[in-house]
Design an enzyme around this catalytic site. Structure first.
Site, PDB file in Angstrom:
ATOM      1  N   ASP A 107       0.492  -1.192  -0.159  1.00  0.00           N
ATOM      2  CA  ASP A 107       0.290   0.059  -0.151  1.00  0.00           C
ATOM      3  C   ASP A 107       1.163   1.423  -0.114  1.00  0.00           C
ATOM      4  O   ASP A 107       0.878   2.075   0.944  1.00  0.00           O
ATOM      5  CB  ASP A 107      -1.139   0.020   1.187  1.00  0.00           C
ATOM      6  CG  ASP A 107      -2.128   0.549   1.063  1.00  0.00           C
ATOM      7  OD1 ASP A 107      -2.559   1.642  -0.427  1.00  0.00           O
ATOM      8  OD2 ASP A 107      -2.727   1.281   2.201  1.00  0.00           O
ATOM      9  N   LYS A 142       2.059   4.554  -1.053  1.00  0.00           N
ATOM     10  CA  LYS A 142       0.797   5.827  -1.286  1.00  0.00           C
ATOM     11  C   LYS A 142       0.965   7.044  -0.690  1.00  0.00           C
ATOM     12  O   LYS A 142       1.816   7.089   0.618  1.00  0.00           O
ATOM     13  CB  LYS A 142      -0.594   5.755  -1.897  1.00  0.00           C
ATOM     14  CG  LYS A 142      -1.124   5.438  -0.237  1.00  0.00           C
ATOM     15  CD  LYS A 142      -3.006   5.229  -0.578  1.00  0.00           C
ATOM     16  CE  LYS A 142      -2.846   5.131   1.032  1.00  0.00           C
ATOM     17  NZ  LYS A 142      -4.670   4.693   1.406  1.00  0.00           N
ATOM     18  N   ASN A 197       0.927   7.481   2.956  1.00  0.00           N
ATOM     19  CA  ASN A 197       1.590   6.833   3.797  1.00  0.00           C
ATOM     20  C   ASN A 197       3.293   6.969   4.355  1.00  0.00           C
ATOM     21  O   ASN A 197       3.496   5.634   4.367  1.00  0.00           O
ATOM     22  CB  ASN A 197       1.338   5.053   3.164  1.00  0.00           C
ATOM     23  CG  ASN A 197      -0.292   4.503   3.633  1.00  0.00           C
ATOM     24  OD1 ASN A 197      -0.655   5.152   4.607  1.00  0.00           O
ATOM     25  ND2 ASN A 197      -0.735   3.385   2.889  1.00  0.00           N
TER      26      ASN A 197
END
Length: 85
Positions: free
Chosen positions: A14, A16, A19
């Site tokens: 994840d 992105k 984050n």
């Protein structure tokens, strides 16, 4: 951060901008590792590719380290996408 995760046989899944945190010295720190998993390329079945839709690889891609690199490339495109909106 991504290279380190891969060196311990984990895939982030994840990657992105939401984050990532920026340290005082300017380097990026990955956060929210809730979707990270131990990755075994020799496993018969691979975990499902999951994450935020815009940063996912093309359909049919299996979970691998390449998923993280694809998402990192999409991060560089997300700035242009935001500016164009």
């Amino acid at each position: 951060g991504i290279c380190w995760m891969h060196s311990i046989h984990c895939t982030r899944r994840d990657v992105k901008p939401d984050n990532m945190l920026m340290a005082i010295d300017g380097h990026l720190i990955l956060c929210d590792l809730g979707l990270a998993i131990k990755y075994d390329p020799k496993a018969v079945t691979q975990p499902k590719v999951i994450g935020t839709e815009y940063y996912l690889p093309p359909l049919g891609e299996e979970t691998s380290f390449m998923v993280d690199y694809w998402a990192l490339g999409q991060c560089s495109n997300s700035r242009e996408r935001t500016l164009a909106a």
